[in-house]
Scaffold this active site. Structure first.
Site, PDB file in Angstrom:
ATOM      1  N   CYS A 187       0.845  -1.197   0.000  1.00  0.00           N
ATOM      2  CA  CYS A 187       0.000   0.000   0.000  1.00  0.00           C
ATOM      3  C   CYS A 187       0.874   1.238   0.000  1.00  0.00           C
ATOM      4  CB  CYS A 187      -0.909   0.007   1.216  1.00  0.00           C
ATOM      5  SG  CYS A 187      -1.991   1.443   1.277  1.00  0.00           S
ATOM      6  N   PRO A 188       0.824   2.059  -1.042  1.00  0.00           N
ATOM      7  CA  PRO A 188       1.637   3.275  -1.042  1.00  0.00           C
ATOM      8  C   PRO A 188       1.132   4.333  -0.073  1.00  0.00           C
ATOM      9  CG  PRO A 188       0.268   3.221  -2.986  1.00  0.00           C
ATOM     10  CD  PRO A 188       0.062   1.920  -2.288  1.00  0.00           C
TER      11      PRO A 188
END
Length: 765
Positions: free
Chosen positions: A134-135
């Site tokens: 997940c950025p």
């Protein structure tokens, strides 16, 4: 958001997480500052409380999902699975609840990935139960942080719903004043929340479906278990319970604590301090087939303790003979006999060919060195304690002693004086080699005490070792077997012919023991040479090879002819003998070790008579001169297996000028003593194989102080026997100033034999 060690910091990857955090915190803060006060008064005080709790829950889960370890597997070492990296198959199948699950080999981490594990291309790590990267939280979502990520989505969705709903209520109640600041800020917060509400709600719904079905995002996207049975599902409720209520999985990678590096800097040119008690250094040596484990203790304090030792120690204790070891060779002698000084000391051969056949022998006491001008008195003999003994093993060449052998005698030696001439420089080189030879024996160190003669000046040289100072360890012919101790009565180490005998008592006898003849005080000496009867060295032939004995037998006939020539020379000179030039170490003690009838001692004349005498540079006896030449040439071929400091004395003997010497007299008490037992012969090579060396009967004169020049001295060229000077090898008696000699003269025959490699040995008959 843990970062693996060794990775570079990439600022670009923090932009999404920084944006998400800024929007979350900023919009929520504006909502609580501008909207919640009117909602508290108009609607209910529970509105800000509810939104505050949800906001804190969102922040907590966001932080946990960002900074928590997702379940990273540690990488294998480079050499751990090096072979498997080239030969291992790409996939392996395992059974999970009866279903075949494929595991893939990870070329980066060097192991097979467990089921549901995948390698993250962003973090470059294999993560257990990998879901996705997940950025917005800048971290992988795996088994350990999926719960907090899922709760973050749920709480964020609820918080967004609350912000949009209560913001809409505020705007509807302030529709006539949309230009006001509070209304404008509330509308901006609603727009941000509404803008992110759609993807967040959609993502939350997607993960709700995955949780209820027991799948991960990676499995869902890659199509695993599509159209098949998922072996990891636990049912709808079981899956939700497993995600929200299961215990936290263990962490596999623990980052070391980042402590400040403490570096202690020391100024240059300062050596680090040595520990007083350093751990012994175990050295394994391999030389000529012999392996010995040596324990060396190197410390600075041990050397300091040597200088701090008091000089009031007593003489060494008598030796303890170990019974049962080579009982045929080691007969326990009576104390005071010649055998008692010889049976407990054996010598290790200097030739490498004999190192393999050395039996272990018990050790005897170590007797201190005496150099020219230095003498060790008997009762005041100085020995050092065991704490200083083992700490002095600073040797440049480690010894090759057997491992089971106890500490031997490492003899204290003094540095030579600065060389003043070519002969002194040569003697200094020999002394340095003698230091190495003596330092190969670790063990008892004996301090020295200088002694000056009463009437003579101090000598300019120093010598290294005394006749009975070296320890012997087996019965082979070698450098040290020629240096066995003499009579138990003990003699003074002649530093110079002018140095007299001070009352030295043997360490083997009590100072007041029976059999110790009285010694009168030394009198003034006259510049003549005293009697110097020769004594053979008690050597052993047990360890000699057949090649050496064959060489001995081959030279027997030639030596017999030389002995006949020397017998003719003896008939010419009467009671004169063949000796080396008078040197400090040619006067050694060994008369009690000999066999045969007594003969009168020779009285020597001055140096001029010695040079002009028959057989020395003259034509009076060519036969004797020829025999002496051949004898000296055969002796001079001896290899320098070990060196001594005797060449320094030879240089002094060749110097011009009168030579002070001890008188050629004996006390009446010493003349009548019976002959002690002879030297024990080897049981293997005794009898007809033994041959003789020149030694004629020497008439012993009555006590007198007159100088007689009747009998010149025959002089052989300075040579070395087995690495030593003949004067030291034959162990002549120590002569002091005029007075009683330490031991009566005895007739003995010694054979010089050349062995393999040019080694020359002396064999007593």
């Amino acid at each position: 958001m843990p970062r693996s060690p060794g990775t570079r910091l990439k600022p670009a990857k923090y932009i999404p997480v920084a944006t998400a955090a800024a929007l979350l915190v900023g919009s929520s803060t504006l909502f609580f500052v501008f909207t919640c006060p009117w909602l508290t008064r108009a609607v209910s005080p529970a509105v800000p409380v509810y939104n505050g709790i949800i906001f804190l829950f969102v922040l907590a889960n966001f932080s946990m999902a960002t900074f928590m370890d997702p379940g990273v597997f540690p990488r294998a070492d480079e050499d751990e699975d090096k072979e498997d990296d080239f030969r291992a198959p790409l996939y392996k199948n395992v059974d999970v609840r009866g279903i075949q699950v494929r595991m893939k080999w990870c070329a980066t981490c060097h192991f097979y990935r467990p089921p549901r594990c995948s390698h993250c291309s962003v973090c470059d790590n294999c993560v257990e139960d990998f879901d996705h990267h997940c950025p917005w939280v800048n971290n992988c979502i795996g088994r350990r942080n999926y719960r907090y990520f899922f709760l973050f989505l749920l709480s964020l969705s609820a918080h967004m719903v609350g912000v949009v709903a209560f913001g809409l209520v505020y705007v509807l109640n302030h529709a006539e004043g949309l230009g006001a600041a509070h209304t404008t800020i509330t509308m901006a917060v609603m727009c941000v929340a509404g803008l992110f509400f759609i993807p967040v709600i959609g993502l939350t719904g997607f993960h709700v479906v995955l949780v209820t079905r027991g799948r991960t995002t990676n499995e869902q996207v890659t199509g695993k278990f599509r159209g098949g049975v998922n072996p990891f599902t636990r049912g709808c409720c079981g899956n939700v319970e497993h995600v929200l209520c299961s215990p936290l999985a263990p962490r596999y990678v623990v980052e070391p604590p980042r402590l400040p590096l403490a570096v202690s800097l020391k100024p240059p040119f300062l050596r680090p301090e040595l520990l007083d008690r350093a751990a012994p250094l175990k050295v394994k040596l391999s030389d000529n087939g012999l392996k010995a484990g040596l324990g060396r203790s190197k410390s600075k304090g041990s050397l300091d303790r040597l200088d701090e030792k008091p000089l009031d120690l007593g003489p060494p204790l008598p030796p303890k003979i170990e019974a049962g070891t080579f009982s045929s060779d080691l007969q326990t002698p009576r104390p005071g006999s010649a055998e008692s000084a010889l049976s407990v000391q054996r010598t290790s051969p200097p030739t490498p060919a004999m190192y393999k056949f050395r039996p272990a022998f018990p050790t005897g006491p170590k007797v201190p060195f005496c150099g020219p001008g230095e003498q060790v008195p008997g009762p005041d003999s100085l020995t050092l304690g065991d704490d200083s003994i083992r700490s002095l093993d600073f040797v440049s060449e480690p010894s090759l002693d057997l491992p089971d052998y106890g500490p031997g005698g490492l003899h204290a030696a003094y540095p030579p004086s600065p060389p003043l001439s070519a002969s002194d420089a040569f003697s200094g080189a020999l002394r340095s080699l003698s230091l190495k030879a003596s330092s190969r024996r670790g063990g008892d160190h004996v301090a020295l005490q200088p002694l000056r003669s009463e009437g003579g000046p101090p000598t300019p040289h120093r010598s290294i070792f005394a006749p009975h100072a070296l320890p012997n360890r087996n019965g082979s012919l070698s450098y040290d077997s020629l240096l066995n101790p003499g009579s138990p009565g003990g003699h003074a180490c002649p530093a110079h012919p002018a140095v007299g005998v001070a009352g030295y008592h043997s360490p083997y006898l009590h100072p007041g023991a029976t059999g110790d003849p009285p010694r009168p005080l030394p009198r003034s000496f006259s510049p003549v040479l005293g009697p110097r009867p020769r004594e053979p060295s008690p050597v052993r032939y047990d360890n000699l090879s057949r090649t050496i004995m064959a060489s001995i037998q081959e030279r027997k006939d030639r030596e017999e002819r030389e002995r006949l020539l020397r017998s003719q020379a003896d008939s010419l000179f009467g009671d004169s003998g063949v000796y080396d030039a008078p040197s400090s170490y040619s006067l050694q003690q060994a008369s009690v070790l000999s066999e045969g009838p007594r003969g009168p001692a020779l009285r020597y004349g001055s140096r001029d008579d010695l040079v002009a005498g028959p057989g020395f540079g003259g034509a009076r006896n060519p036969a004797l001169q020829t025999s002496l030449s051949s004898l000296s040439s055969s002796v001079s071929r001896a290899p320098r297996t070990s060196s001594s400091s005797l060449q320094a004395d030879q240089a002094s003997s060749n110097a011009p000028g009168p030579r002070p010497s001890s008188g050629s007299h004996r006390s009446p008490a010493r003349q009548g003593l019976p002959s002690p037992p002879g030297t024990p012969h080897s049981p293997s090579y005794a009898g007809p194989k033994a041959v003789a060396f020149i030694h004629t009967d020497l008439p012993e004169p009555p006590p007198s102080l007159t100088v007689q020049r009747d009998h010149p001295q025959l002089k052989t060229p300075p040579s070395k026997l087995n690495g030593q000077s003949p004067g030291l090898a034959r162990l002549g008696p120590a002569t002091g100033p005029p007075g009683p000699s330490a031991s009566p003269t005895r007739h003995t025959l010694v054979k010089k034999v050349s062995g393999v490699g040019g080694t020359t040995y002396e064999i007593s008959v």
